[in-house]
Write a protein that holds these residues in place. Structure first.
Motif, PDB file in Angstrom:
ATOM      1  N   ASN B  93      -0.897   0.363   8.319  1.00 47.92           N
ATOM      2  CA  ASN B  93      -0.205   0.076   7.090  1.00 47.92           C
ATOM      3  C   ASN B  93      -0.892  -1.174   6.561  1.00 47.92           C
ATOM      4  OD1 ASN B  93       1.376  -0.807   4.986  1.00 47.92           O
ATOM      5  ND2 ASN B  93       3.156  -0.560   6.026  1.00 47.92           N
ATOM      6  N   VAL B  94      -1.619  -1.108   5.225  1.00 50.73           N
ATOM      7  CA  VAL B  94      -2.459  -2.128   4.823  1.00 50.73           C
ATOM      8  C   VAL B  94      -1.601  -3.149   4.326  1.00 50.73           C
ATOM      9  CG1 VAL B  94      -4.260  -2.753   3.056  1.00 50.73           C
ATOM     10  CG2 VAL B  94      -4.105  -0.468   4.218  1.00 50.73           C
ATOM     11  N   LEU B  95      -0.468  -2.997   4.247  1.00 53.81           N
ATOM     12  CA  LEU B  95       0.460  -4.038   3.528  1.00 53.81           C
ATOM     13  C   LEU B  95       1.069  -4.904   4.921  1.00 53.81           C
ATOM     14  CD1 LEU B  95       2.650  -2.539   1.010  1.00 53.81           C
ATOM     15  CD2 LEU B  95       0.944  -4.183   0.730  1.00 53.81           C
ATOM     16  N   ARG B  96       0.866  -4.469   6.236  1.00 56.31           N
ATOM     17  CA  ARG B  96       1.285  -5.176   7.314  1.00 56.31           C
ATOM     18  C   ARG B  96      -0.182  -5.695   8.011  1.00 56.31           C
ATOM     19  NH1 ARG B  96       5.920  -4.764   9.432  1.00 56.31           N
ATOM     20  NH2 ARG B  96       7.700  -3.846   8.319  1.00 56.31           N
ATOM     21  N   LEU B  97      -0.988  -5.658   7.331  1.00 53.79           N
ATOM     22  CA  LEU B  97      -2.332  -6.060   7.907  1.00 53.79           C
ATOM     23  C   LEU B  97      -2.661  -7.317   7.293  1.00 53.79           C
ATOM     24  CD1 LEU B  97      -5.437  -3.786   8.317  1.00 53.79           C
ATOM     25  CD2 LEU B  97      -5.671  -5.686   6.899  1.00 53.79           C
ATOM     26  N   VAL B  98      -3.101  -8.350   8.259  1.00 61.25           N
ATOM     27  CA  VAL B  98      -3.791  -9.682   7.951  1.00 61.25           C
ATOM     28  C   VAL B  98      -5.238  -9.579   8.469  1.00 61.25           C
ATOM     29  CG1 VAL B  98      -1.588 -10.850   6.966  1.00 61.25           C
ATOM     30  CG2 VAL B  98      -2.790 -10.877   9.764  1.00 61.25           C
ATOM     31  N   HIS B  99      -6.028 -10.216   7.971  1.00 61.39           N
ATOM     32  CA  HIS B  99      -7.301 -10.703   8.712  1.00 61.39           C
ATOM     33  C   HIS B  99      -7.108 -11.773   9.467  1.00 61.39           C
ATOM     34  CE1 HIS B  99     -11.981 -10.887   7.569  1.00 61.39           C
ATOM     35  NE2 HIS B  99     -11.594 -10.965   9.064  1.00 61.39           N
TER      36      HIS B  99
END
Lengths: 135, 159
Positions: B93-99
């Motif tokens: 889930n890209v919204l739950r992803l951070v770099h």
């Protein structure tokens, strides 16, 4: 241009960058990183932030810019790493502080910090290495 | 849901990227307080090494022309990482992803006209509490077959 003997452990350098409202959009256009959390404030809020957040790699570029300013030549930077510990948001002012920790042969070893206007680390464990060849 | 460990070693690319002087200048403007592009644009207003954007200064430099700032590598070397993060097979889930973490090793300068190819591979899949770490390692080579930059990109997903 600075020569190897001009680099000494204990040297310090710094760089300050402000995050204006359009910065994440400009960085998206120039880098190709159009993740919507950097563009759309509603999506940013849905992800748990106050609005859009700046691309971590933009802050990472500021680390690099600080090192390049100190090293004197963009091609002298050979290594850069760091951990992102806090999102950077519109309105933040980021201060990068760097320190030369060792000069070993042609290797110039650097440690960096990146803090926002509240003194919070937005990056941790940031280290870099420059290579300066004798001419 | 954590990413299935069977995806360790999954490969992405190579992806091709032709470097132009305009892309380098846009990148310098965007990271240096200026405005990229060719309409309503402005050059960097904060310090940026002149050899990365000022063609006259760069011509008189030991490099004989513009060289990209080191982190310009992000523009081309991010692709395998971005593809992995949006790969339906990994179902992140890209919204739950951070770099979470980043490392670069710079081997060769990048110049306008270079033709670069970047390939990447998932090199770590790890769960730590409710966090899921996805690490992609990339290697970029230029038209001479020489390594330009290696990157280690780590995403953290909150599960």
């Amino acid at each position: 241009m600075k020569r190897l003997q001009d680099f000494t452990a204990g040297d310090t350098f710094e760089l300050v960058r402000e995050v204006d409202p359009y910065r994440p959009v400009y960085y998206a256009g120039a880098s190709g990183d159009f993740n919507p959390i950097h563009i759309d404030p509603e999506l940013g809020r849905a992800a748990g932030y106050q609005g859009v957040i700046l691309q971590g790699m933009c802050t990472f570029s500021w680390l690099s810019d600080a090192c390049v300013g100190y090293l004197g030549d963009p091609t002298r930077l050979v290594r850069l790493r760091g951990r992102f510990t806090k999102p950077v948001q519109v309105g933040d002012v980021i201060r990068i502080e760097g320190r030369c920790v060792a000069v070993e042969g042609g290797a110039v070893k650097l440690e960096l910090s990146a803090r926002n206007q509240r003194g919070e680390d937005v990056l941790k464990g940031a280290v870099a290495e420059g290579r300066v060849e004798e001419r | 849901m954590p990413v299935d460990k069977k995806h360790l070693g999954r490969r992405y690319g190579p992806y091709r990227f032709q470097v132009s002087v305009e892309q380098i200048k846009d990148f310098v403007a965007a990271t240096g307080g200026g405005v990229p592009g060719h309409a309503f644009s402005s050059p960097p207003d904060r310090y940026h090494h002149p050899w990365t954007w000022d063609e006259e200064a760069a011509k008189a430099s030991p490099h004989g022309g513009i060289v990209a700032p080191p982190t310009f590598a992000t523009t081309f070397a991010i692709e395998p990482f971005a593809r992995a993060c949006s790969d339906p097979e990994l179902a992140v889930n890209v919204l739950r992803l951070v770099h979470g973490e980043q490392e670069f090793e710079f081997h060769e300068p990048v110049r306008p006209g270079d033709v670069l190819e970047t390939a990447g591979e998932i090199t770590r899949l790890q769960e730590r509490g409710n966090l899921d770490f996805v690490e992609v390692t990339t290697t970029t080579r230029n038209q001479h077959g020489r390594v330009v930059v290696k990157g280690v990109w780590t995403a953290i997903v909150r599960n």
